[in-house]
Motif scaffolding. Structure first.
Motif, PDB file in Angstrom:
ATOM      1  N   THR A 125      39.410 -30.017 -20.470  1.00 29.15           N
ATOM      2  CA  THR A 125      39.506 -28.883 -19.543  1.00 29.15           C
ATOM      3  C   THR A 125      38.741 -28.994 -18.064  1.00 29.15           C
ATOM      4  O   THR A 125      37.834 -29.913 -18.090  1.00 29.15           O
ATOM      5  N   GLU A 126      38.947 -28.084 -17.301  1.00 21.45           N
ATOM      6  CA  GLU A 126      38.265 -28.177 -16.193  1.00 21.45           C
ATOM      7  C   GLU A 126      36.903 -27.544 -16.246  1.00 21.45           C
ATOM      8  O   GLU A 126      35.968 -27.737 -15.501  1.00 21.45           O
ATOM      9  N   HIS A 127      36.633 -26.959 -17.353  1.00 19.94           N
ATOM     10  CA  HIS A 127      35.329 -26.383 -17.584  1.00 19.94           C
ATOM     11  C   HIS A 127      34.468 -27.410 -18.523  1.00 19.94           C
ATOM     12  O   HIS A 127      33.480 -27.122 -18.784  1.00 19.94           O
ATOM     13  N   ASP A 128      35.043 -28.507 -19.141  1.00 21.79           N
ATOM     14  CA  ASP A 128      34.471 -29.303 -19.994  1.00 21.79           C
ATOM     15  C   ASP A 128      35.326 -30.737 -19.939  1.00 21.79           C
ATOM     16  O   ASP A 128      36.258 -30.757 -20.859  1.00 21.79           O
ATOM     17  N   CYS A 129      35.060 -31.536 -18.885  1.00 21.45           N
ATOM     18  CA  CYS A 129      35.736 -32.646 -18.577  1.00 21.45           C
ATOM     19  C   CYS A 129      35.047 -33.967 -18.910  1.00 21.45           C
ATOM     20  O   CYS A 129      34.295 -34.198 -18.288  1.00 21.45           O
ATOM     21  N   TRP A 130      35.559 -34.589 -20.034  1.00 20.27           N
ATOM     22  CA  TRP A 130      34.812 -35.857 -20.274  1.00 20.27           C
ATOM     23  C   TRP A 130      35.998 -37.118 -20.047  1.00 20.27           C
ATOM     24  O   TRP A 130      37.281 -36.766 -20.345  1.00 20.27           O
ATOM     25  N   VAL A 131      35.448 -38.015 -19.834  1.00 21.42           N
ATOM     26  CA  VAL A 131      36.380 -39.455 -19.542  1.00 21.42           C
ATOM     27  C   VAL A 131      35.598 -40.405 -19.938  1.00 21.42           C
ATOM     28  O   VAL A 131      34.406 -40.647 -19.891  1.00 21.42           O
ATOM     29  N   VAL A 132      36.439 -41.450 -20.747  1.00 19.33           N
ATOM     30  CA  VAL A 132      35.994 -42.591 -21.530  1.00 19.33           C
ATOM     31  C   VAL A 132      36.173 -43.763 -20.469  1.00 19.33           C
ATOM     32  O   VAL A 132      37.314 -44.072 -20.096  1.00 19.33           O
ATOM     33  N   ILE A 133      35.250 -44.617 -19.877  1.00 26.37           N
ATOM     34  CA  ILE A 133      35.588 -45.691 -19.023  1.00 26.37           C
ATOM     35  C   ILE A 133      34.856 -47.044 -19.497  1.00 26.37           C
ATOM     36  O   ILE A 133      33.607 -46.815 -19.528  1.00 26.37           O
ATOM     37  N   ASP A 134      35.449 -48.037 -19.962  1.00 20.35           N
ATOM     38  CA  ASP A 134      34.773 -49.394 -20.182  1.00 20.35           C
ATOM     39  C   ASP A 134      33.729 -49.089 -21.560  1.00 20.35           C
ATOM     40  O   ASP A 134      32.491 -49.469 -21.317  1.00 20.35           O
ATOM     41  N   GLY A 135      34.128 -48.117 -22.248  1.00 24.42           N
ATOM     42  CA  GLY A 135      33.281 -47.964 -23.454  1.00 24.42           C
ATOM     43  C   GLY A 135      32.266 -46.967 -23.236  1.00 24.42           C
ATOM     44  O   GLY A 135      31.389 -46.605 -24.172  1.00 24.42           O
ATOM     45  N   LYS A 136      32.083 -46.307 -21.897  1.00 22.97           N
ATOM     46  CA  LYS A 136      31.136 -45.390 -21.756  1.00 22.97           C
ATOM     47  C   LYS A 136      31.571 -44.067 -21.576  1.00 22.97           C
ATOM     48  O   LYS A 136      32.799 -43.951 -21.163  1.00 22.97           O
ATOM     49  N   VAL A 137      30.780 -42.933 -21.953  1.00 19.88           N
ATOM     50  CA  VAL A 137      31.565 -41.627 -22.127  1.00 19.88           C
ATOM     51  C   VAL A 137      30.758 -40.833 -20.756  1.00 19.88           C
ATOM     52  O   VAL A 137      29.563 -41.102 -20.727  1.00 19.88           O
ATOM     53  N   TYR A 138      31.693 -40.302 -20.169  1.00 18.61           N
ATOM     54  CA  TYR A 138      31.017 -39.504 -18.951  1.00 18.61           C
ATOM     55  C   TYR A 138      31.600 -38.048 -18.887  1.00 18.61           C
ATOM     56  O   TYR A 138      32.932 -37.889 -19.090  1.00 18.61           O
ATOM     57  N   ASP A 139      30.485 -37.133 -18.520  1.00 18.62           N
ATOM     58  CA  ASP A 139      30.826 -35.826 -18.420  1.00 18.62           C
ATOM     59  C   ASP A 139      31.092 -35.395 -16.805  1.00 18.62           C
ATOM     60  O   ASP A 139      29.920 -35.460 -16.110  1.00 18.62           O
ATOM     61  N   LEU A 140      32.289 -35.230 -16.479  1.00 15.93           N
ATOM     62  CA  LEU A 140      32.605 -35.282 -14.995  1.00 15.93           C
ATOM     63  C   LEU A 140      32.853 -33.844 -14.525  1.00 15.93           C
ATOM     64  O   LEU A 140      33.119 -33.573 -13.398  1.00 15.93           O
ATOM     65  N   THR A 141      32.406 -32.686 -15.532  1.00 21.61           N
ATOM     66  CA  THR A 141      32.643 -31.453 -15.247  1.00 21.61           C
ATOM     67  C   THR A 141      32.343 -30.986 -13.893  1.00 21.61           C
ATOM     68  O   THR A 141      32.893 -30.537 -12.931  1.00 21.61           O
ATOM     69  N   SER A 142      30.801 -31.325 -13.638  1.00 22.65           N
ATOM     70  CA  SER A 142      30.294 -30.828 -12.390  1.00 22.65           C
ATOM     71  C   SER A 142      30.703 -31.690 -11.089  1.00 22.65           C
ATOM     72  O   SER A 142      30.666 -31.307 -10.018  1.00 22.65           O
ATOM     73  N   TYR A 143      31.368 -32.811 -11.220  1.00 24.85           N
ATOM     74  CA  TYR A 143      31.944 -33.497 -10.238  1.00 24.85           C
ATOM     75  C   TYR A 143      33.361 -33.367  -9.851  1.00 24.85           C
ATOM     76  O   TYR A 143      33.784 -33.691  -8.857  1.00 24.85           O
ATOM     77  N   LEU A 144      34.128 -32.565 -10.743  1.00 23.74           N
ATOM     78  CA  LEU A 144      35.803 -32.304 -10.300  1.00 23.74           C
ATOM     79  C   LEU A 144      35.814 -31.932  -8.788  1.00 23.74           C
ATOM     80  O   LEU A 144      36.809 -32.477  -8.024  1.00 23.74           O
ATOM     81  N   ASP A 145      35.049 -30.901  -8.360  1.00 22.50           N
ATOM     82  CA  ASP A 145      35.159 -30.533  -7.065  1.00 22.50           C
ATOM     83  C   ASP A 145      34.978 -31.513  -5.979  1.00 22.50           C
ATOM     84  O   ASP A 145      35.440 -31.451  -4.724  1.00 22.50           O
ATOM     85  N   GLU A 146      33.997 -32.318  -6.275  1.00 25.06           N
ATOM     86  CA  GLU A 146      33.323 -33.441  -5.314  1.00 25.06           C
ATOM     87  C   GLU A 146      34.414 -34.828  -5.195  1.00 25.06           C
ATOM     88  O   GLU A 146      34.072 -35.687  -4.638  1.00 25.06           O
ATOM     89  N   HIS A 147      35.213 -35.055  -6.341  1.00 26.50           N
ATOM     90  CA  HIS A 147      36.126 -36.252  -6.615  1.00 26.50           C
ATOM     91  C   HIS A 147      36.819 -36.400  -5.353  1.00 26.50           C
ATOM     92  O   HIS A 147      37.709 -35.473  -4.929  1.00 26.50           O
ATOM     93  N   PRO A 148      36.737 -37.638  -4.571  1.00 29.23           N
ATOM     94  CA  PRO A 148      37.740 -37.673  -3.394  1.00 29.23           C
ATOM     95  C   PRO A 148      39.140 -37.874  -3.842  1.00 29.23           C
ATOM     96  O   PRO A 148      39.869 -37.531  -3.008  1.00 29.23           O
ATOM     97  N   GLY A 149      39.353 -38.157  -4.866  1.00 30.90           N
ATOM     98  CA  GLY A 149      40.988 -38.157  -4.975  1.00 30.90           C
ATOM     99  C   GLY A 149      41.446 -36.732  -5.689  1.00 30.90           C
ATOM    100  O   GLY A 149      42.659 -36.720  -5.949  1.00 30.90           O
ATOM    101  N   GLY A 150      40.649 -35.907  -5.763  1.00 26.89           N
ATOM    102  CA  GLY A 150      41.001 -34.488  -6.070  1.00 26.89           C
ATOM    103  C   GLY A 150      40.684 -34.368  -7.673  1.00 26.89           C
ATOM    104  O   GLY A 150      40.722 -35.439  -8.379  1.00 26.89           O
TER     105      GLY A 150
END
Length: 134
Positions: free
Chosen positions: A18-43
């Motif tokens: 969700t937008e309040h709890d956003c994790w993504v898995v990339i190349d076997g690593k887990v990233y918490d992107l919740t605080s980065y959502l507003d800053e992401h250049p791609g939206g």
């Protein structure tokens, strides 16, 4: 002293979507992107579409810069536990259910076929009676 890496299952990562709890898995690593959502250049919608999923292919396809890959290190919270079972695929339906559905569909088709034939038959009879009276 080596740092301990937290391991997350794909099932656990998938719950953070969700937008309040956003994790993504990339190349076997887990990233918490919740605080980065507003800053992401791609939206944020791009990240939210990948939330709770393995987004390695999407990340690679986007052609991120070296600095973007460096920035990712700030959001890494652990690694994907590859020994944990993956999320099982949902079973759409069994063959038994499919056969039952097909039989029900055929019976409905027969019922609905009978109604137009009856209407045409009655129309023909009424038409013949009407023509005989003239």
């Amino acid at each position: 002293m080596p740092t301990l890496t937290k391991l997350y299952s794909m099932e656990e990562a998938s719950q953070h979507n969700t937008e309040h709890d956003c994790w993504v898995v990339i190349d076997g690593k887990v990233y918490d992107l919740t605080s980065y959502l507003d800053e992401h250049p791609g939206g944020d919608d791009v990240l939210l579409a990948a939330a709770g999923k393995d987004a390695t292919d999407e990340f690679d396809d986007a052609g991120h810069s070296r600095s973007a890959k460096e920035l990712m290190k700030n959001f890494c919270i652990g690694e994907l536990d590859t020994s944990a079972p993956t999320i099982p695929e949902l079973e759409n339906s069994s063959k038994k259910e499919t056969n039952n559905y097909s039989q029900n569909l055929m019976e409905l088709t027969k019922q609905y076929w009978a109604v137009p034939v009856a209407i045409v038959g009655i129309s023909v009879v009424v038409g013949l009676i009407f023509l005989r009276k003239k």
